[in-house]
Enzyme design. Structure first.
Site, mmCIF file in Angstrom:
data_model
loop_
_atom_site.group_PDB
_atom_site.id
_atom_site.type_symbol
_atom_site.label_atom_id
_atom_site.label_comp_id
_atom_site.label_asym_id
_atom_site.label_seq_id
_atom_site.Cartn_x
_atom_site.Cartn_y
_atom_site.Cartn_z
ATOM 1 N N ASN A 44 -35.642 -10.774 -3.907
ATOM 2 C CA ASN A 44 -36.843 -10.502 -3.213
ATOM 3 C C ASN A 44 -37.517 -8.988 -3.725
ATOM 4 O O ASN A 44 -36.838 -8.126 -3.394
ATOM 5 C CB ASN A 44 -36.430 -10.597 -1.871
ATOM 6 C CG ASN A 44 -37.699 -10.075 -0.970
ATOM 7 O OD1 ASN A 44 -38.482 -9.903 -1.374
ATOM 8 N ND2 ASN A 44 -37.310 -10.066 0.553
ATOM 9 N N TYR B 129 -54.194 -6.231 2.356
ATOM 10 C CA TYR B 129 -54.309 -6.559 0.676
ATOM 11 C C TYR B 129 -54.894 -5.403 -0.045
ATOM 12 O O TYR B 129 -54.301 -4.928 -0.749
ATOM 13 C CB TYR B 129 -54.722 -7.928 0.706
ATOM 14 C CG TYR B 129 -54.755 -8.515 -0.958
ATOM 15 C CD1 TYR B 129 -53.634 -8.917 -1.421
ATOM 16 C CD2 TYR B 129 -55.763 -8.153 -1.691
ATOM 17 C CE1 TYR B 129 -53.405 -9.332 -2.682
ATOM 18 C CE2 TYR B 129 -55.729 -8.756 -3.061
ATOM 19 C CZ TYR B 129 -54.500 -9.131 -3.502
ATOM 20 O OH TYR B 129 -54.409 -9.712 -4.695
ATOM 21 N N ALA B 130 -56.330 -5.047 0.555
ATOM 22 C CA ALA B 130 -56.922 -3.986 -0.200
ATOM 23 C C ALA B 130 -56.033 -2.743 -0.213
ATOM 24 O O ALA B 130 -55.988 -1.804 -1.212
ATOM 25 C CB ALA B 130 -57.956 -3.992 0.403
ATOM 26 N N ALA B 131 -55.360 -2.294 0.816
ATOM 27 C CA ALA B 131 -54.658 -1.184 0.967
ATOM 28 C C ALA B 131 -53.324 -1.304 0.256
ATOM 29 O O ALA B 131 -53.160 -0.056 -0.494
ATOM 30 C CB ALA B 131 -54.272 -0.879 2.770
ATOM 31 N N SER B 132 -52.694 -2.196 0.169
ATOM 32 C CA SER B 132 -51.785 -2.393 -0.661
ATOM 33 C C SER B 132 -51.975 -2.137 -2.201
ATOM 34 O O SER B 132 -51.196 -1.477 -3.042
ATOM 35 C CB SER B 132 -51.035 -3.563 -0.550
ATOM 36 O OG SER B 132 -51.535 -4.692 -0.985
ATOM 37 N N LYS B 133 -53.173 -2.509 -2.700
ATOM 38 C CA LYS B 133 -53.566 -2.889 -3.882
ATOM 39 C C LYS B 133 -54.026 -1.384 -4.262
ATOM 40 O O LYS B 133 -54.004 -0.851 -5.358
ATOM 41 C CB LYS B 133 -54.456 -3.895 -4.383
ATOM 42 C CG LYS B 133 -53.892 -5.137 -4.194
ATOM 43 C CD LYS B 133 -52.656 -5.473 -5.135
ATOM 44 C CE LYS B 133 -52.149 -6.717 -4.880
ATOM 45 N NZ LYS B 133 -51.049 -7.116 -5.944
ATOM 46 N N ASN C 206 -45.301 -7.764 -10.567
ATOM 47 C CA ASN C 206 -46.604 -8.664 -10.514
ATOM 48 C C ASN C 206 -46.659 -9.367 -9.273
ATOM 49 O O ASN C 206 -47.381 -9.906 -8.639
ATOM 50 C CB ASN C 206 -46.475 -9.790 -11.778
ATOM 51 C CG ASN C 206 -47.091 -11.137 -11.217
ATOM 52 O OD1 ASN C 206 -48.493 -11.166 -11.475
ATOM 53 N ND2 ASN C 206 -46.638 -11.853 -10.791
ATOM 54 N N SER D 86 -55.622 -4.818 -8.065
ATOM 55 C CA SER D 86 -56.444 -5.888 -7.685
ATOM 56 C C SER D 86 -57.961 -5.320 -7.609
ATOM 57 O O SER D 86 -57.937 -4.035 -7.384
ATOM 58 C CB SER D 86 -56.326 -6.729 -6.268
ATOM 59 O OG SER D 86 -57.650 -7.215 -6.197
#
Ligand code: NAI
Length: 251
Positions: free
Chosen positions: A66, A158-162, A93, A145
């Protein structure tokens, strides 16, 4: 001579999608590949990929691990170094999306996306830089991304993580450039995988395609080509960069 002859490459989350395409591409170019999958339901796919990679004449091994778990990443990289000798390339990835408008985005959804997408990159990079610094060479490639560059309604977590991955990538590049360890990010646009199936098949898909100058979704193999470039000596003077592979998408 192939671009990655004898190099040891790690790819996280490679049982399917972009990760699988990357593992295959690196192996086609002579790399020995250690890759992860997370859920037991992917074990058969991971075993099949291991066999396919080995069929290309390289050493290949699947590990259930994980990426969001620091201790698991520590154990995984330690096992890879024991089994393969070192780590030359690490492709971070593994990723998930839990899309929701901010009004409905729960703390649990937020944490899960940040842990799997962003903390995982810290977890893995922290481990692989040891053998890379020792070898005075290495290439780390983080899957960001285009959404991390531009933002997207309904994808705040998602955007914050990327976007976080991009800041992390640039910082690691500054810290480790003097050791000849490179760190770059790839910002894919919309690529045909299980993650984007709903976009391609859903209502409004045609409208969506109009926003992509090249007029189509990308393919995993096209992300794998960019990864091969950043993994290999072809990019030996490139670090701290974000390579957009998005068909010109402007969201
Ligand atoms: P996918 O959902 O097909 O594959 C993701 C892989 O990550 C799966 O094999 C999954 O099992 C694995 N994974 C999930 N959580 C994990 C964990 N905790 N530890 C280890 N592995 C884990 O998605 P896809 O499309 O192949 O995405 C790959 C990467 O590319 C992701 O980071 C994604 O955010 C990124 N990306 C994808 C785009 C697309 O359009 N498909 C666009 C931009 C970025």
């Amino acid at each position: 001579m192939k671009l990655l002859d004898g190099k040891v490459c790690i790819v996280t989350g490679a049982a399917r999608g972009i990760g699988e395409a990357i593992a295959l591409k690196l192996a086609e170019h002579g790399a020995n590949v250690a890759f992860t999958f997370v859920s037991s339901s992917s074990a058969d796919k991971a075993a099949a990929l291991e066999t396919k990679l080995a069929g290309l004449g390289v050493k290949a091994k699947a590990y259930q691990s994980n990426a969001a778990d620091f201790a698991a990443c520590e154990a995984f990289v330690s096992d890879v170094v024991k089994e393969f000798g070192t780590v030359d390339v690490c492709v971070n990835n593994a990723g998930i999306s839990k899309d929701n408008l901010l009004l409905r985005l729960s703390p649990e959804q937020w944490d899960e996306v940040i842990d799997v997408n962003l903390k995982s990159v810290y977890n893995m990079t922290k481990q692989v830089i040891r053998p890379m610094m020792k070898a005075k060479a290495g290439s780390i490639i983080n899957m960001s991304s285009i959404v991390g560059v531009r933002g997207n309604a309904g994808q705040a977590s998602y955007a914050a993580s990327k976007a976080g991955i991009i800041g992390f990538t640039k910082s690691v590049a500054l810290e480790l450039g003097s050791r000849n360890v490179r760190c770059n990010a790839i910002a894919p646009g919309f690529v045909e995988t299980d993650m984007t199936h709903y976009l391609k098949e859903g209502a409004g898909a045609e409208e969506f395609l109009k926003k992509i100058p090249l007029g189509r979704f990308g393919k995993g193999e096209e992300i794998a080509d960019a990864t091969l470039f950043l993994a290999s000596g072809m990019s030996s003077y490139i670090t701290g960069q974000v390579l957009s592979v998005c068909g010109g998408l402007n969201i």
